[in-house]
Write a protein that holds these residues in place. Structure first.
Motif, PDB file in Angstrom:
ATOM      1  N   ILE A 177       0.839  -0.954   0.397  1.00 35.57           N
ATOM      2  CA  ILE A 177       0.023   0.091  -0.320  1.00 35.57           C
ATOM      3  C   ILE A 177       1.006   1.439   0.178  1.00 35.57           C
ATOM      4  CG2 ILE A 177      -1.776  -1.033   1.177  1.00 35.57           C
ATOM      5  CD1 ILE A 177      -1.343   0.133   4.063  1.00 35.57           C
ATOM      6  N   ASP A 178       0.283   2.059  -0.721  1.00 26.79           N
ATOM      7  CA  ASP A 178       1.148   3.758  -0.422  1.00 26.79           C
ATOM      8  C   ASP A 178       0.437   4.690   0.477  1.00 26.79           C
ATOM      9  OD1 ASP A 178       1.722   6.073  -1.293  1.00 26.79           O
ATOM     10  OD2 ASP A 178       1.196   6.257  -2.991  1.00 26.79           O
ATOM     11  N   THR A 179       1.663   4.888   1.687  1.00 29.95           N
ATOM     12  CA  THR A 179       0.810   4.952   2.615  1.00 29.95           C
ATOM     13  C   THR A 179       1.211   6.936   2.710  1.00 29.95           C
ATOM     14  OG1 THR A 179       3.834   5.218   3.492  1.00 29.95           O
ATOM     15  CG2 THR A 179       2.238   2.969   3.805  1.00 29.95           C
ATOM     16  N   ALA A 180       1.066   7.134   1.643  1.00 35.47           N
ATOM     17  CA  ALA A 180       1.681   8.411   1.624  1.00 35.47           C
ATOM     18  C   ALA A 180      -0.040   9.731   2.523  1.00 35.47           C
ATOM     19  CB  ALA A 180       1.453   8.912   0.495  1.00 35.47           C
ATOM     20  N   ARG A 216       4.184  -1.391   2.982  1.00 34.39           N
ATOM     21  CA  ARG A 216       4.206  -0.239   3.033  1.00 34.39           C
ATOM     22  C   ARG A 216       5.201   1.171   2.217  1.00 34.39           C
ATOM     23  NH1 ARG A 216       0.572   0.183   7.170  1.00 34.39           N
ATOM     24  NH2 ARG A 216       0.117  -2.034   8.415  1.00 34.39           N
ATOM     25  N   CYS A 217       4.612   1.411   1.478  1.00 30.86           N
ATOM     26  CA  CYS A 217       5.224   2.457   0.691  1.00 30.86           C
ATOM     27  C   CYS A 217       5.285   4.129   0.933  1.00 30.86           C
ATOM     28  CB  CYS A 217       5.212   2.016  -1.061  1.00 30.86           C
ATOM     29  SG  CYS A 217       5.263   0.248  -1.180  1.00 30.86           S
ATOM     30  N   GLU A 238       5.154   5.022  -7.197  1.00 34.36           N
ATOM     31  CA  GLU A 238       5.578   3.768  -7.769  1.00 34.36           C
ATOM     32  C   GLU A 238       6.198   2.681  -7.187  1.00 34.36           C
ATOM     33  OE1 GLU A 238       6.195   6.670  -7.138  1.00 34.36           O
ATOM     34  OE2 GLU A 238       5.887   7.715  -9.403  1.00 34.36           O
ATOM     35  N   VAL A 239       6.892   2.826  -6.064  1.00 30.55           N
ATOM     36  CA  VAL A 239       7.461   1.614  -5.624  1.00 30.55           C
ATOM     37  C   VAL A 239       6.140   0.315  -5.311  1.00 30.55           C
ATOM     38  CG1 VAL A 239       8.193   0.926  -3.689  1.00 30.55           C
ATOM     39  CG2 VAL A 239       8.642   2.811  -4.750  1.00 30.55           C
ATOM     40  N   THR A 240       4.607   0.434  -4.669  1.00 31.01           N
ATOM     41  CA  THR A 240       3.461  -0.148  -4.533  1.00 31.01           C
ATOM     42  C   THR A 240       3.525  -0.772  -5.904  1.00 31.01           C
ATOM     43  OG1 THR A 240       3.097   1.491  -3.010  1.00 31.01           O
ATOM     44  CG2 THR A 240       1.314  -0.131  -4.738  1.00 31.01           C
ATOM     45  N   VAL A 241       3.220  -0.284  -7.440  1.00 33.07           N
ATOM     46  CA  VAL A 241       2.908  -0.746  -8.436  1.00 33.07           C
ATOM     47  C   VAL A 241       3.942  -1.802  -8.712  1.00 33.07           C
ATOM     48  CG1 VAL A 241       3.818   0.656 -10.161  1.00 33.07           C
ATOM     49  CG2 VAL A 241       2.213  -1.015 -10.749  1.00 33.07           C
ATOM     50  N   ALA A 242       5.852  -1.588  -9.063  1.00 31.02           N
ATOM     51  CA  ALA A 242       6.859  -2.370  -8.680  1.00 31.02           C
ATOM     52  C   ALA A 242       6.282  -3.422  -8.289  1.00 31.02           C
ATOM     53  CB  ALA A 242       7.668  -1.098  -8.460  1.00 31.02           C
ATOM     54  N   GLY A 247       4.792  -9.492  -8.610  1.00 25.29           N
ATOM     55  CA  GLY A 247       4.306 -10.768  -7.861  1.00 25.29           C
ATOM     56  C   GLY A 247       4.514 -10.664  -6.487  1.00 25.29           C
ATOM     57  N   TYR A 248       4.817  -9.882  -6.054  1.00 25.15           N
ATOM     58  CA  TYR A 248       4.827  -9.913  -4.544  1.00 25.15           C
ATOM     59  C   TYR A 248       3.571  -9.062  -3.277  1.00 25.15           C
ATOM     60  CZ  TYR A 248       6.614  -9.415  -0.111  1.00 25.15           C
ATOM     61  OH  TYR A 248       7.310  -9.900   2.009  1.00 25.15           O
ATOM     62  N   GLY A 249       2.348  -8.575  -4.474  1.00 29.08           N
ATOM     63  CA  GLY A 249       1.309  -8.066  -3.515  1.00 29.08           C
ATOM     64  C   GLY A 249       0.721  -7.874  -4.482  1.00 29.08           C
ATOM     65  N   ILE A 250      -0.679  -7.346  -4.256  1.00 31.02           N
ATOM     66  CA  ILE A 250      -1.828  -6.755  -4.683  1.00 31.02           C
ATOM     67  C   ILE A 250      -2.085  -5.448  -3.738  1.00 31.02           C
ATOM     68  CG2 ILE A 250      -2.658  -9.170  -5.258  1.00 31.02           C
ATOM     69  CD1 ILE A 250      -4.900  -7.191  -2.662  1.00 31.02           C
ATOM     70  N   SER A 251      -3.032  -5.011  -4.293  1.00 34.32           N
ATOM     71  CA  SER A 251      -3.209  -3.792  -3.768  1.00 34.32           C
ATOM     72  C   SER A 251      -5.229  -3.215  -3.774  1.00 34.32           C
ATOM     73  CB  SER A 251      -2.577  -1.935  -3.670  1.00 34.32           C
ATOM     74  OG  SER A 251      -2.531  -1.287  -2.815  1.00 34.32           O
TER      75      SER A 251
END
Length: 298
Positions: free
Chosen positions: A198-201, A225-226, A230-234, A239-243
């Protein structure tokens, strides 16, 4: 009284430290301290008291801040009056918007305005909604693009006016090789055993996501926790996660991921906020008109 000194005092009442005011006003902390000292000399009474690393307003300081608030509002209204009389779209308009709506909307809008009004400069700053509202309140921006997820009704200054811009629908994002890839919709419950990136901004976004999952009976397993999309979608691509991401984010060209609507649907409403007294400003009117021309993707 000097307007700049009053503005510095008002900022200090909000931000509590000389360093924070200096950053907001783009000056040095010593310059802020000097402004406050000169104002105290001018009025002949202490306006602030040091408490640890910060300051608090004295009763006289608090009273002067209340007056300064009204003075600064009138000054901005006078500027808008003069600009309206000139009827020329020129000068600088400062716009703040959070990343997803900024990426989807701002580049085309500012480019078009630059073509139409060569004497107008749009100064853009990327800010989360709460930050942009604070900047609007302290005259550090002229326009704040916000959402009702981060700024619920009643949280805005009564001197602000808002205009509805659009609704944004959240989406599930998974790798193309994921078991759910290809589905037109995914229920939130189907994601209970997934790893989440997830994007934690925005703290409010994280809280919303966790509460939505809890409403259907599980707590998301957040493994990443990004501080940016950009890091989240990478991570999702690998395949390390979904969001779950805003629709405006998913409207960008994305390779190696599958995006679809989540059920139950999660929406947010997006607004343009500005100071009510400046609505007649030709620059602001030009910006609002351009934003209304072509609704952003939702």
């Amino acid at each position: 009284m000097d307007i700049g000194r009053l503005r510095a005092l008002r900022e200090l009442s909000i931000r509590k430290t000389m360093a924070a005011v200096a950053e907001a006003l783009h000056v040095s902390p010593s310059a802020v301290s000097q402004q406050i000292s000169l104002l105290e000399d001018e009025v002949g009474i202490r306006l602030v008291e040091r408490r640890g690393r910060g300051v608090v307003m004295t009763p006289a300081g608090y009273q002067l801040v209340q007056r300064a608030e009204r003075i600064l509002i009138e000054v901005e209204a006078a500027k808008a009056d003069i600009a309206e009389l000139k009827s020329v779209v020129s000068g600088e308009l400062r716009v703040a918007a959070f990343p997803s709506v900024a990426a989807a909307v701002i580049p085309e809008v500012v480019f078009d305005l630059a073509q139409r009004y060569p004497h107008l400069t749009i100064q853009f700053d990327e800010m989360e909604p709460a930050e942009s509202v604070a900047a609007l309140r302290s005259w550090q921006t002229d326009v704040a693009i916000i959402d009702d997820l981060n700024m619920p009704p009643g949280a805005l200054d009564p001197n602000f006016e808002t205009i509805f811009l659009m609704e944004d629908v959240f989406n599930v994002m998974v790798p193309n090789e994921h078991r759910l890839s290809g589905q037109p919709t995914v229920s939130l419950g189907e994601l209970r055993d997934e790893r989440w990136a997830i994007d934690t901004a925005s703290d409010t976004y994280t809280k919303m996501l966790v509460e939505a999952c809890q409403d259907v009976g599980f707590k998301p397993n957040i493994v990443s926790r990004c501080k940016g999309f950009e890091v989240t979608v990478a991570l999702i691509r690998k395949g390390y996660g979904i969001s779950i991401v805003p629709g405006l984010r998913a409207s960008n060209d994305l390779d190696d991921v599958w995006v679809c609507r989540v059920v139950p649907e999660i929406r947010r409403r997006i607004f343009i906020a500005f100071r009510r007294e400046e609505k007649r400003s030709p620059a602001l009117q030009a910006f609002l008109a351009r934003m209304a021309e072509k609704p952003p993707l939702s």
